[in-house]
Structures are given as structure tokens and as C-alpha cells.
Enzyme design. Structure first.
Site, PDB file in Angstrom:
ATOM      1  N   ILE A  44       0.838  -1.201   0.000  1.00 30.67           N
ATOM      2  CA  ILE A  44       0.000   0.000   0.000  1.00 30.67           C
ATOM      3  C   ILE A  44       0.879   1.260   0.000  1.00 30.67           C
ATOM      4  O   ILE A  44       1.906   1.302   0.682  1.00 30.67           O
ATOM      5  CB  ILE A  44      -0.927  -0.010   1.251  1.00 30.67           C
ATOM      6  CG1 ILE A  44      -1.789  -1.269   1.272  1.00 30.67           C
ATOM      7  CG2 ILE A  44      -1.787   1.245   1.323  1.00 30.67           C
ATOM      8  CD1 ILE A  44      -2.717  -1.437   0.082  1.00 30.67           C
ATOM      9  N   CYS A  45       0.448   2.264  -0.751  1.00 28.22           N
ATOM     10  CA  CYS A  45       1.264   3.478  -0.854  1.00 28.22           C
ATOM     11  C   CYS A  45       1.054   4.395   0.349  1.00 28.22           C
ATOM     12  O   CYS A  45       0.417   5.443   0.248  1.00 28.22           O
ATOM     13  CB  CYS A  45       0.974   4.182  -2.167  1.00 28.22           C
ATOM     14  SG  CYS A  45       1.618   3.202  -3.523  1.00 28.22           S
ATOM     15  N   GLU A  46       1.521   3.981   1.468  1.00 22.74           N
ATOM     16  CA  GLU A  46       1.491   4.745   2.722  1.00 22.74           C
ATOM     17  C   GLU A  46       2.731   4.346   3.496  1.00 22.74           C
ATOM     18  O   GLU A  46       3.039   3.153   3.573  1.00 22.74           O
ATOM     19  CB  GLU A  46       0.277   4.347   3.585  1.00 22.74           C
ATOM     20  CG  GLU A  46      -1.061   4.808   3.103  1.00 22.74           C
ATOM     21  CD  GLU A  46      -1.263   6.310   3.200  1.00 22.74           C
ATOM     22  OE1 GLU A  46      -0.619   6.963   4.051  1.00 22.74           O
ATOM     23  OE2 GLU A  46      -2.045   6.825   2.385  1.00 22.74           O
TER      24      GLU A  46
END
Ligand code: ADP
Ligand code: ASP
Ligand code: MG
Length: 852
Positions: free
Chosen positions: A803-805
Site C-alpha cells: 500500500i502506498c502509505e
């Protein structure tokens, strides 16, 4: 070594190098590293007790007869050589060099620190010669022997300290070049050089520090200190049998313990590792399979006492002077004398007429002559009293100041023992009492008993040394998923990730709770896991369901249409009027956790039976975001507001049939629910209709190997006491995690592995979209590489999702083996608040659920 290999720096202490059996263990440890392609840099001490004997030999040589002592030293080494089947003349030249040195000392009748250092250095030179010869025999590849003095250089100072020097430890290109074509290197701890090529020592116990210097110089991947105990404990395990293992420490904590006398680590060994961010592992050469302690930069919150340590045989200097201390410059003059005599001070306490200091005993050696000179000069300014044979006993723990009120009862033991000096570290990491040596072991044991053994909040403490071997194997054996490895692999054959639930564990957990005979009803918190099969298993086991929304209530009613409604309990928070009304119409019991509904919509409660959720005021739990009590929490009615409800209740013919309280999640204190029961029972006298007390949930589970599980019989015992006092009430509980956490694991395949400086990232097919708890409340989940379950742990891994976090981390600093794409990674205790919180963020489907 090839340019891609990385170094593991292994330090072995005196006991570790004293027997053939231990050398066999050392050889196996090195073999395992080599099999993994690691290069091994060994730093080791003199054979056990040899440094003490050399020290004694120097004294004897000055005074008179020393030949017997010399002969004993030689014999120790000759016996070891014979035992290890090594050539008996291996050390012959080295023996005669020592003989010449001590003959010289005897002749002169005195010894300089330079010569003293040279004599003491022989212990390590001899033992490493034995080590290199032995390992050369075991390994087919070259084992190179280095003289540590060619690489470790002392920091220069005005008064060179030959006995306790500290050294430079920047990356060392010369050393790296010299070891570039070899994969096993062996060198001495304890000894170093001056720029004039004079031998210096790093202080007694200083081999740990040599190892840390070398680790920093070669930028080792890890530093392992192999000793005679399996890690760092809450007290010296050889002194306090109930001392518990500290599995993880951060550098600051380890530094504090080492500085306060935990001999297992030399106080100067932490800084080089910390600056170079090299993780330090403390392990036992005798039991190499026990995991021990890892020291890294991990954040630990420990508002508790973590260890009792002691520095024994220290010297105090007490200085009396009538009212002089307030005079400008007086203290400066006193300390200038200490400086002039090159004596460093550890603890200080002052009053109007007295100043008492203790001499730093760990990183300096103060000779009698030096002390005499110091005292003579001080005596010209004040009355001086020197006290030998004292012990500085420290209570080590973060924010000691903040927990003083909790530990205060422990201080009553000082009624019996005279305290010469009391000091509280400015860093707020320790509180130290200086007492007589002869009392120290009693005081240490008593403080440990009061502050650690009897500390109910012992979640972060591991087993005792004795329990350790058994506990490791038991805790491994207990996990259901280890027996189901094949089934899990089949489940993952067609999926990249899955939540896998073990229904037998649901039954087992419920049975555990049902064994608390004081409890009349167990409700399962549906919010923790709403999987149909899990709920069916819970239903069949006879528990009720605690629900927090009409959605959950309807889910249960759909699954079990003929359920007795008294098995459903509704505990909403800030829900709207329609939801309360709907549930009441269905004949389901509910709790009010605010006075608002009764005050503003009394009509919907007309003639009904309700529960009131009381705020117990003290929030408990593993993270502030899961604590559900106190003014800062949105849950519950403060006790003082309950009275306001009386007129409304009477007017609308409402009956309060139960009180309810819940303080948070992850509680491991057995007495907690009895405290709640008592509070609710006492409050219940306000409402004559009360029949039920719902004590809430929060039953913690064992998440880290070092945690102590709840004991149902103890919970029962404490509740029975309350029940005996208040037999009129039925007791309920509503656990969620306890029933559903350990039943589930999240398993996902490795997508990629990445090394960034010291950070080893293991990427999975799923992340916070499936399991949000680590990102949401920093919760800890043990993570293992299922494919390589028994492989050696090589890294401290950060396990991440796709996930892009940047918070998409499932675990940080998890001991992990070398990992490959496609490996199956298993995240434990994911059955509760896992899938129920999952999202499709980034348009990635969360892991699906499979029951086995
Ligand atoms: P080595 O010779 O391997 O360097 P040391 O004797 O210097 O070993 O250090 C290990 C010893 O440290 C243990 O045998 C134990 O007696 C002592 N020790 C003191 N405090 C602690 C502690 N808190 N935890 C573990 N060991 C401790
Ligand atoms: N041999 C030295 C000592 O006993 C150094 C060490 O073992 O750490 O002090
Ligand atoms: Mg040591």
C-alpha cells in the site's frame, strides 16, 4: 570475503573460551554463519579467571614469591591445550615473554601502568592463539589471526589511561583491506595501542567494547556478544533466581543498565554500536539455541522498573566543611583536585555541610597511591572520610520519578540498611542507593522481589533463566498453526494472501473463559470477528453476542433466527435515536453509555429495562487508542452523573437492571475484573433493580514470547471474593480478542526483499488494507517466515505491504531469516480486529478468510 558478503562480529567471553565443549559450540556457531555466506570476525577474551590471575601475579611479583602463581597460569593453558588436542609447545615463547616481564617487576619491586597493561594483555594473546589454532583445524578455509593493537588505537589525552583507554572506531579502510581475502578472522578483546605503539587496556570487562569498536570499524551487519548467560536479565540471574529475561532493549536502556553495573555488558560497548546502528545480540555459548536479548533502536515504552543492578566494591569520599559549599568557586576547587589527580567521579550528593561522591568504578582504575594523593590534597580544604566496600544499587526504569509513588513501599527496606548516598539520574532513568557491600545482595533481592517479581504489570518481561529452555519449547509447541503448516500451504497455493481461522481454538478459548465459575455469562464481541463459521462455533459453545450496531445485531439474527434474545447485548456509542428504538423494539437488552438518550428521548425507554455503562475512570490497555475510560475517552457515564438520571428513570418507569464497565483492551492483570466488579457492585446500590454486572472485556492474550498469560483460576479466585460479598449480582464478561485473536493468522506471499543500509525490508502481497492494527495503534504481531521456520534469524526485518502509505508496516525489527520471493509469511494473532477492519484502499482486495 567477497564484496557482497557481510560481517558478523562475534565476541566470546572468558567462560566461552575455557573448555573444549564451548569451543565446539563456537565452531558450530561459525559454521552456521559461513553456511549463510556471512564472514565472521571473532573477538575474544582471555580464558576464564586468567585476567584476575595476571592482576594477582603482578601484586605478588612486587611483594615476593610469585612462581607458584605463574606456574598455575601456565598449567591452566597447558590443560586446555591437552584437552583440545593442540600442540603442547604452542604457547612456549609467549610464556617465557611473560616470565621475563614479571621477573623485571620483581626485580624493581614496582610496576608502571604501561608494564601492567603489557602483562595483562598476555591473557588475550595466549587465548586467541589457542582459538586460531583450533579453528584452523576445524575449518578448511584460512582462519587469520590479527593483533588487535595494529588496528585499535587509543584516544590520546593529557594523562594517558593505560588501563582504561577508549579508542577510535571510525570505518577502517586498512582493516577492511587486510581482511578482504579471508572469511574467518580472530583477534583479542581488551587490548589496544597508543600512537607510540604502547599496549593499553580498555578496562576490566573491556572485550565487549573491543568487539563493538571492531564492529563499527568494519561496519558489521550485527554484533553478537556470546557469554555464560542467555541474555540480559532484570537482575544478575546468578544472584537473583527470579530474574527475568529482557528480550528486547533499546540502546539507551542497555546503556543505562551497563552503566549501573549489569556486568554482562561493558559500559563503553553500546555507543559504537548505537552510532553505527548495529544491532547487538546477547546470547549464551552454553545454550546457543536460546534467542536471548536484542539491543536495537526499537522504541520501548516502559514506565516501569525494568531492572535492579549493582556496582559492588565501590569507594565513597565524604567531605565535610562548615557552610563552605555555598561559597563561589568552592566546588570548582574541590573538583579541580579530582581532575588534577585524574580521578573521575560517578555519583554526587551535596548538603550544606557535606559533599559525598562515589568514584567511577567501571571505566577507571584508581591506585592506592593515586587515592592517597587525592585525599591528602582534599584534606587541606575539608575533613575527608574514605569509605571502601560500598555498593551502588540502582533501580533502572524510564521515568522513575513518575512512578515513585508506586515503588515507594519498597523503600521501607532501607529502614534496616544505612544509605550513604542517594542519587536520581537527571535522565530520569535510574534511582541509586549507596549502601554497605555486605547488604547489597539482600537489598537487590528484596527490591527485585518487590518491584519486579510482584509487579502485576509484567507484560514485557520474559522467563527466568531456569524456565527459559522449557518456556522456549513450550511456547513454540503451543501454536496451532505449527501443526497446520501443510494445510496452510495448500490454502495459499491458489491465493496470494489469506486469513486462516482455526475453529478448535475458538472452542478452546471459550472453554477457558467458561472455566471462570464466578462468571455467569460470556458474550463474544462480534466486532472483533464476524466470520460466519467463527460465530457459529461460538454460538454452539453457548456464548452470547455483544454487538455495537444494528448491523451486527441483524447479522446475528440472520445467522441464528431462533436465538434467545437474552443472548444478544447491544452496547452502542453515540448511535442515533432510531438505532436505539429499533433494537428496543426487537426486545434486545442494551446499555446506555451517555445520559443524553434518557434526558432527550425518554419516551423510547418508557417501561424498559436498561443497563448503564459507567466510566471506571482509569483507562487500561496496551495503547492509548484502545483505552476506553477516563475523561479523555468518549465512552461511559461518569459515576457522579448517575444521580441526575434518577428522576427521569422514575418518571418513565425505566428499570436499571444492570451496570456495565469496560476499561480497555489487552489487559494482563488477573485482578482487573475483580476491581471492576467491586466498583460496579458498590455503585449498584443506587439502583435497586440491578441484577447483572457486566465487567467488560479487555482480556489480554500473550502476544510476545515474554508475556505472562492470564490465569483463569486466579481471575476466578479474585472474582469469587467479590461474589461472596455481593452474592445478589450475576457477573457477565464480553471478551473479543481473547476469543478470536489467536485463532487467526494472516498469511501472505513475499513479493520483494530490499536492503537499505541496515534496514531489511520484506514486502508482502497484502498490508494495512488487510491488517490495520499496526498502523492504527502500533500493535505488535509476531511475524514468522513459515517457509523457513527453523532457519537462523539473520536480520531485523521491517515487514511491509504493497500500500502506498509509509505506515504500511506490519512489523518492525522482527528477527527474521534470509527471505526470498514467494516465501509464506505468517502474522500471528490476526483473528481479532483484522479482517473486520480491512479496506480496499489503493483498490487492493484484502485477504479473504478460510476456516480450518
Ligand atoms: P564474559 O566473560 O562472557 O564477558 P561476564 O562475566 O563479563 O561474561 O558477564 C556475564 C555475567 O554478567 C553473568 O554471568 C552474570 O553473572 C553477570 N550479570 C550481571 N548483571 C546481569 C544482568 N542484568 N543480566 C545478565 N547477566 C548479568
Ligand atoms: N579479560 C578481560 C577481563 O577479564 C577482558 C574481558 O574479558 O572482557 O577483564
Ligand atoms: Mg564481560
Amino acid at each position: 570475503m567477497t564484496t557482497n558478503d557481510s560481517w558478523h562480529l562475534l565476541k566470546f567471553g572468558g567462560t566461552s573460551v575455557s573448555t573444549r565443549q564451548n569451543w565446539n559450540n563456537i565452531a558450530s556457531i561459525i559454521k552456521r554463519k559461513r553456511a549463510k555466506g556471512k564472514s565472521v570476525f571473532v573477538v575474544h577474551s582471555a580464558v576464564s579467571a586468567v585476567s584476575n590471575r595476571l592482576e594477582a601475579l603482578i601484586e605478588l611479583a612486587q611483594q615476593g614469591e610469585y612462581h607458584v602463581a605463574y606456574k598455575e597460569l601456565v598449567d591452566i593453558h597447558q590443560n586446555l591445550l591437552a584437552d583440545m588436542e593442540l600442540p603442547s609447545d604452542l604457547l612456549a615463547e609467549r610464556y617465557s615473554y611473560l616470565k621475563r616481564l614479571i621477573d623485571g617487576i620483581h626485580l624493581l619491586g614496582e610496576v608502571s601502568d604501561r608494564v601492567r597493561a603489557l602483562v595483562m594483555s598476555q591473557g588475550e594473546l595466549w587465548s586467541t592463539t589457542i582459538g586460531q589454532t583450533y579453528l584452523s583445524r576445524v575449518f578448511e578455509e584460512n582462519v587469520s589471526w590479527l593483533d588487535a593493537r595494529e588496528y585499535l588505537y587509543a584516544r590520546e589525552s593529557r594523562n594517558m589511561d593505560y588501563l582504561c583507554a577508549s579508542c577510535h572506531f571510525e570505518r577502517d579502510e586498512n582493516l577492511l583491506r587486510d581482511v578482504s581475502d579471508t572469511s574467518i578472522v580472530i583477534t583479542q578483546g581488551f587490548i589496544a595501542n597508543t600512537s607510540d605503539e604502547e599496549t593499553v587496556l580498555l578496562g576490566r570487562g573491556g572485550s565487549d567494547t573491543s568487539a563493538a569498536y571492531f564492529a563499527a570499524k568494519i561496519e558489521a551487519e550485527r554484533l553478537e556478544i556470546w557469554t555464560d548467560v542467555p541474555g540480559i536479565f532484570t537482575a544478575n540471574p546468578n544472584q537473583v533466581a527470579s530474574a527475568r529475561l529482557l528480550k528486547q532493549l533499546n540502546y539507551e536502556e542497555a546503556q543505562e543498565m551497563a552503566s549501573a553495573g549489569a556486568k554482562v555488558l561493558h559500559p563503553r560497548a553500546i555507543r559504537p554500536a548505537q552510532i553505527s546502528q548495529i544491532p547487538v545480540y546477547i546470547r549464551s555459548t552454553i545454550d546457543p539455541d536460546i534467542d536471548g536479548t536484542v539491543i536495537s533502536s526499537i522504541e520501548n515504552s516502559w514506565g516501569m522498573v525494568k531492572a535492579i543492578t549493582a556496582k559492588e566494591h565501590i569507594t565513597l569520599i565524604s567531605m565535610e566543611s562548615q557552610g563552605m559549599w555555598q561559597q563561589a568557586g568552592f566546588l570548582a576547587d574541590i573538583f579541580a583536585i579530582f581532575k588534577q589527580h585524574n580521578v573521575s567521579v560517578d555519583l554526587v550528593s551535596t548538603s550544606e555541610t557535606n559533599i559525598t561522591v562515589s568514584l567511577d568504578s567501571l571505566t577507571q582504575v584508581v591506585s592506592e597511591k593515586q587515592l592517597k594523593g587525592l585525599v591528602q590534597e582534599l584534606s587541606q580544604m575539608c575533613r575527608v572520610n574514605v569509605m571502601h566496600n560500598c555498593s551502588a544499587v540502582s533501580i533502572v526504569g524510564k521515568n522513575v520519578r513518575a512512578i515513585l509513588h508506586k515503588i515507594a513501599p519498597a523503600f521501607s527496606i532501607f529502614e534496616t540498611y544505612k544509605v550513604y548516598l542517594l542519587s536520581q539520574a537527571a535522565s530520569d532513568l535510574n534511582l541509586t542507593f549507596v549502601i554497605d557491600d555486605e547488604h547489597s545482595s539482600k537489598v537487590i533481592s528484596a527490591l527485585h522481589e518487590l518491584l519486579i517479581t510482584n509487579n502485576p504489570n509484567s507484560e514485557i518481561l520474559g522467563p527466568t533463566a531456569k524456565e527459559l529452555k522449557q518456556t522456549e519449547s513450550v511456547s513454540q509447541a503451543k501454536k496451532w498453526w505449527q501443526d497446520k503448516k501443510d494445510t496452510i500451504e495448500v490454502c495459499l497455493a491458489e491465493r496470494d494472501s489469506a486469513y486462516i481461522y482455526h475453529l478448535d481454538s475458538v472452542r478452546q478459548n471459550i472453554q477457558n473463559l467458561q472455566s471462570i465459575s464466578a462468571i455467569d455469562r460470556v458474550f463474544f464481541a462480534v466486532k472483533s470477528n464476524n466470520n460466519r463459521d467463527v460465530l457459529q462455533t461460538a454460538y454452539d459453545a453457548g456464548v452470547g453476542f455483544e454487538t455495537v450496531s444494528s448491523g451486527e445485531v441483524n447479522h446475528i439474527l440472520n445467522l441464528f433466527p431462533s436465538i434467545d434474545k437474552s443472548r444478544i447485548f447491544f452496547t452502542p456509542n453515540f448511535a442515533d435515536k432510531r438505532e436505539y428504538d429499533e433494537i428496543l423494539q426487537k426486545g434486545i437488552r442494551l446499555t446506555l453509555d451517555s445520559t443524553y438518550p434518557l434526558k432527550h428521548w425518554p419516551e423510547i425507554f418508557e417501561g424498559k429495562e436498561i443497563f448503564l455503562r459507567v466510566d471506571p475512570n482509569i483507562g487500561k490497555g496496551h495503547h492509548e487508542n484502545v483505552r476506553t475510560a477516563g475523561a479523555t475517552s468518549k465512552f461511559g457515564i461518569p459515576i457522579y452523573e448517575l444521580e441526575d438520571l434518577q428522576p427521569i428513570i422514575e418518571k418513565h418507569n425505566v428499570t436499571v437492571v444492570g451496570l456495565h464497565a469496560h476499561a480497555g483492551s489487552g489487559i494482563l492483570t488477573n485482578e482487573h475484573w475483580a476491581e471492576h466488579a467491586r466498583l460496579l457492585a458498590e455503585t449498584a446500590s443506587m439502583f435497586p433493580g440491578v441484577k447483572y454486572l457486566n465487567l467488560g472485556g479487555g482480556f489480554g492474550i500473550k502476544e510476545r514470547a515474554q508475556q505472562t498469560e492470564l490465569t483463569m483460576s486466579q481471575i476466578d479466585h479474585s472474582l469469587q471474593e467479590v461474589k461472596a460479598e455481593f452474592p445478589q449480582y450475576a457477573l457477565w464478561i464480553e471478551p473479543g480478542r481473547y476469543i478470536s485473536a489467536n485463532i487467526g493468522v494472516l498469511v501472505s506471499k513475499v513479493t520483494q526483499v530490499k536492503q537499505k543500509q541496515n534496514y531489511y525490508y520484506v514486502g508482502l502481497n497484502t498490508g494495512m488494507n488487510s491488517l490495520m492494527r499496526p498502523a492504527l495503534y502500533g500493535s505488535f504481531h509476531n511475524i514468522v517466515n513459515l517457509t523457513r521456520l527453523y532457519a537462523e534469524k539473520e536480520h531485523l526485518a521491517t515487514v511491509v505491504g504493497p500500500i502506498c502509505e509509509s505506515t504500511d508496516k506490519l512489523g518492525v525489527e522482527i528477527p527474521f531469516p534470509e527471505t526470498k520471493e514467494g516465501d509464506l509469511i505468517l502474522i500471528e494473532n490476526a483473528g481479532a480486529y483484522g479482517r473486520v477492519m480491512a479496506t480496499q484502499y489503493n483498490m487492493r482486495q484484502p485477504a479473504e478468510e478460510v476456516c480450518i
